[in-house]
Design an enzyme around this catalytic site. Structure first.
Site, PDB file in Angstrom:
ATOM      1  N   MET A  39      -1.825 -40.837  18.060  1.00 57.49           N
ATOM      2  CA  MET A  39      -2.784 -39.968  17.380  1.00 57.49           C
ATOM      3  C   MET A  39      -2.786 -38.597  18.065  1.00 57.49           C
ATOM      4  O   MET A  39      -3.765 -37.850  17.983  1.00 57.49           O
ATOM      5  CB  MET A  39      -4.182 -40.594  17.381  1.00 57.49           C
ATOM      6  CG  MET A  39      -4.199 -41.930  16.629  1.00 57.49           C
ATOM      7  SD  MET A  39      -5.805 -42.401  15.968  1.00 57.49           S
ATOM      8  CE  MET A  39      -6.772 -42.499  17.448  1.00 57.49           C
ATOM      9  N   HIS A  43      -0.452 -37.720  26.539  1.00 54.80           N
ATOM     10  CA  HIS A  43      -0.531 -37.714  28.007  1.00 54.80           C
ATOM     11  C   HIS A  43       0.653 -38.517  28.542  1.00 54.80           C
ATOM     12  O   HIS A  43       1.505 -38.981  27.759  1.00 54.80           O
ATOM     13  CB  HIS A  43      -1.876 -38.279  28.476  1.00 54.80           C
ATOM     14  CG  HIS A  43      -2.229 -39.605  27.860  1.00 54.80           C
ATOM     15  ND1 HIS A  43      -1.530 -40.762  28.118  1.00 54.80           N
ATOM     16  CD2 HIS A  43      -3.182 -39.946  26.953  1.00 54.80           C
ATOM     17  CE1 HIS A  43      -2.048 -41.763  27.440  1.00 54.80           C
ATOM     18  NE2 HIS A  43      -3.057 -41.292  26.710  1.00 54.80           N
ATOM     19  N   ALA A  44       0.664 -38.679  29.864  1.00 59.33           N
ATOM     20  CA  ALA A  44       1.835 -39.321  30.482  1.00 59.33           C
ATOM     21  C   ALA A  44       2.067 -40.743  29.968  1.00 59.33           C
ATOM     22  O   ALA A  44       3.204 -41.233  29.988  1.00 59.33           O
ATOM     23  CB  ALA A  44       1.680 -39.322  31.998  1.00 59.33           C
ATOM     24  N   HIS A  46       1.753 -41.751  26.790  1.00 60.40           N
ATOM     25  CA  HIS A  46       2.585 -41.626  25.582  1.00 60.40           C
ATOM     26  C   HIS A  46       4.023 -41.263  25.971  1.00 60.40           C
ATOM     27  O   HIS A  46       4.987 -41.789  25.401  1.00 60.40           O
ATOM     28  CB  HIS A  46       2.053 -40.512  24.669  1.00 60.40           C
ATOM     29  CG  HIS A  46       0.669 -40.739  24.143  1.00 60.40           C
ATOM     30  ND1 HIS A  46      -0.414 -39.982  24.542  1.00 60.40           N
ATOM     31  CD2 HIS A  46       0.192 -41.624  23.247  1.00 60.40           C
ATOM     32  CE1 HIS A  46      -1.493 -40.399  23.897  1.00 60.40           C
ATOM     33  NE2 HIS A  46      -1.167 -41.384  23.121  1.00 60.40           N
ATOM     34  N   GLN A 161      -4.870 -54.331  20.523  1.00 56.50           N
ATOM     35  CA  GLN A 161      -4.117 -53.677  19.436  1.00 56.50           C
ATOM     36  C   GLN A 161      -2.653 -54.128  19.455  1.00 56.50           C
ATOM     37  O   GLN A 161      -2.058 -54.411  18.412  1.00 56.50           O
ATOM     38  CB  GLN A 161      -4.203 -52.157  19.589  1.00 56.50           C
ATOM     39  CG  GLN A 161      -3.262 -51.394  18.674  1.00 56.50           C
ATOM     40  CD  GLN A 161      -3.444 -49.895  18.769  1.00 56.50           C
ATOM     41  OE1 GLN A 161      -4.355 -49.354  18.172  1.00 56.50           O
ATOM     42  NE2 GLN A 161      -2.576 -49.210  19.506  1.00 56.50           N
ATOM     43  N   SER A 193      -5.984 -41.971  28.938  1.00 56.85           N
ATOM     44  CA  SER A 193      -6.432 -42.079  27.549  1.00 56.85           C
ATOM     45  C   SER A 193      -6.715 -40.682  27.029  1.00 56.85           C
ATOM     46  O   SER A 193      -7.206 -39.823  27.779  1.00 56.85           O
ATOM     47  CB  SER A 193      -7.722 -42.907  27.498  1.00 56.85           C
ATOM     48  OG  SER A 193      -8.380 -42.708  26.262  1.00 56.85           O
ATOM     49  N   SER A 194      -6.442 -40.475  25.741  1.00 58.99           N
ATOM     50  CA  SER A 194      -6.749 -39.165  25.148  1.00 58.99           C
ATOM     51  C   SER A 194      -8.251 -38.901  25.185  1.00 58.99           C
ATOM     52  O   SER A 194      -8.686 -37.756  25.151  1.00 58.99           O
ATOM     53  CB  SER A 194      -6.267 -39.125  23.693  1.00 58.99           C
ATOM     54  OG  SER A 194      -4.895 -39.440  23.643  1.00 58.99           O
TER      55      SER A 194
HETATM   56  O1  PAF Z   1      -3.064 -46.389  19.625  1.00 58.83           O
HETATM   57  C1  PAF Z   1      -3.173 -45.434  18.827  1.00 58.83           C
HETATM   58  O2  PAF Z   1      -3.074 -44.263  19.203  1.00 58.83           O
HETATM   59  C2  PAF Z   1      -3.447 -45.730  17.360  1.00 58.83           C
HETATM   60  O3  PAF Z   1      -4.299 -46.818  17.204  1.00 58.83           O
HETATM   61  C3  PAF Z   1      -2.168 -45.911  16.537  1.00 58.83           C
HETATM   62  C4  PAF Z   1      -1.386 -47.132  16.983  1.00 58.83           C
HETATM   63  C5  PAF Z   1      -1.287 -44.672  16.651  1.00 58.83           C
HETATM   64  C6  PAF Z   1      -2.531 -46.111  15.054  1.00 58.83           C
HETATM   65  O4  PAF Z   1      -3.222 -45.019  14.555  1.00 58.83           O
END
Ligand code: PAF
Length: 289
Positions: A39, A43-44, A46, A161, A193-194
């Site tokens: 989304m 950050h590091a 990702h 998730q 986390s963002s």
């Molecule tokens: O983890 C996330 O950033 C979101 O839940 C995702 C997997 C991109 C779905 O919108």
């Protein structure tokens, strides 16, 4: 909508058609493809998924879409950080393509389909965010069908998730391998986390203690303390450190998120927490040794 090759040094597809056209050229060359759904507000954590993707595939796509359907009306959809330019700079020279659709591209007028799961979506986050996982499952299904990658990578910070997406991909026979990447932590252990940008500097001092409390509680259970005793002590400690409230702190089966009835883990186990610190909701988890 033409492929955007001028806004940043990395190309951006804003339509599904453009995304598919780029992937088609790669496929003609025999290249494999990884997708890192995000989304944005990268950050590091990702970027480590992008690095992991590069070890597994020839081309890496990062999708950036703040998905409205996974936010409840009272949640932080409007406040969620949107930093496309900074994200593009971080991905330049690393990833090969950004897919950044708008809401109308993802959910055109008349959109009527929801992907929802029972079981693994129901406890923990499912109790506190009852509509969240249907939104995640729907958008991730769409992203995978739009890009048709060989693999898709998700951070273990959102452990539940990751289990939901793994289950859903298997249940629906989606031909994409789901790969989890390890949690990236700040120096004091705070999971990246963002949403950490919401923390005030005083809250930021407290936030890192969560990981230490989690680690200690996991170690106690691993060395024989009954789950409920260790969780009860850890809950008290979290609140005494200054966290405002606890949504859950649990030790659960790592894949199904089911509770351990015997009071001790009798299979692969994970400790998971969601807590509030001021207006920021923090989640974290780790495996039991
Ligand atoms: O983890 C996330 O950033 C979101 O839940 C995702 C997997 C991109 C779905 O919108």
């Amino acid at each position: 909508m033409p492929l955007d090759t001028t806004s940043y040094a990395i190309p951006v597809a804003r339509s599904v058609a453009d995304l598919r056209a780029v992937v088609a050229t790669w496929r003609k060359e025999g290249l494999s493809v990884a997708l890192v759904p995000t989304m944005g507000a990268l950050h590091a954590g990702h970027l480590s998924l992008v690095d992991l993707g590069l070890t597994r595939a020839d081309r890496v796509i990062v999708s950036i879409f703040v998905n409205p359907s996974q936010f409840a009306p009272h949640e932080d959809l409007d406040a969620y950080p949107r930093t496309e330019q900074a994200d593009a700079e971080k991905l330049t020279g690393k990833a090969h393509l950004i897919f950044a659709p708008n809401a109308a591209e993802m959910y055109p007028a008349g959109f009527s389909t929801t992907v929802s799961l029972t079981g693994v979506t129901e406890p923990l986050e499912g109790e506190f965010r009852p509509t969240h996982f249907a939104g995640v499952a729907t958008v991730v299904t769409k992203l995978m069908l739009q890009a048709m990658p060989d693999i898709a990578l998700f951070g273990e910070k959102d452990w539940q998730q990751l289990q939901v997406i793994t289950r859903m991909t298997a249940d629906l026979n989606i031909p994409v391998e789901i790969v989890g990447g390890p949690i990236m932590r700040e120096d004091d252990g705070l999971a990246m986390s963002s949403r950490n940008v919401y923390l005030t500097s005083a809250e930021r001092q407290v936030a890192g203690k969560l990981n230490i409390i989690l680690r200690d509680a996991a170690a106690r259970v691993s060395s024989g303390t009954p789950i409920e005793e260790a969780m009860s002590d850890a809950r008290k400690r979290i609140l005494s450190e200054g966290f405002s409230s606890i949504d859950y702190l649990e030790i659960r089966h790592a894949a199904t998120l089911a509770p351990f009835e015997a009071g001790h883990p009798d299979g692969p186990a994970r400790i998971l927490v969601a807590t509030k610190l001021g207006r920021t909701r923090l989640i974290d988890n780790m495996p039991l040794a």
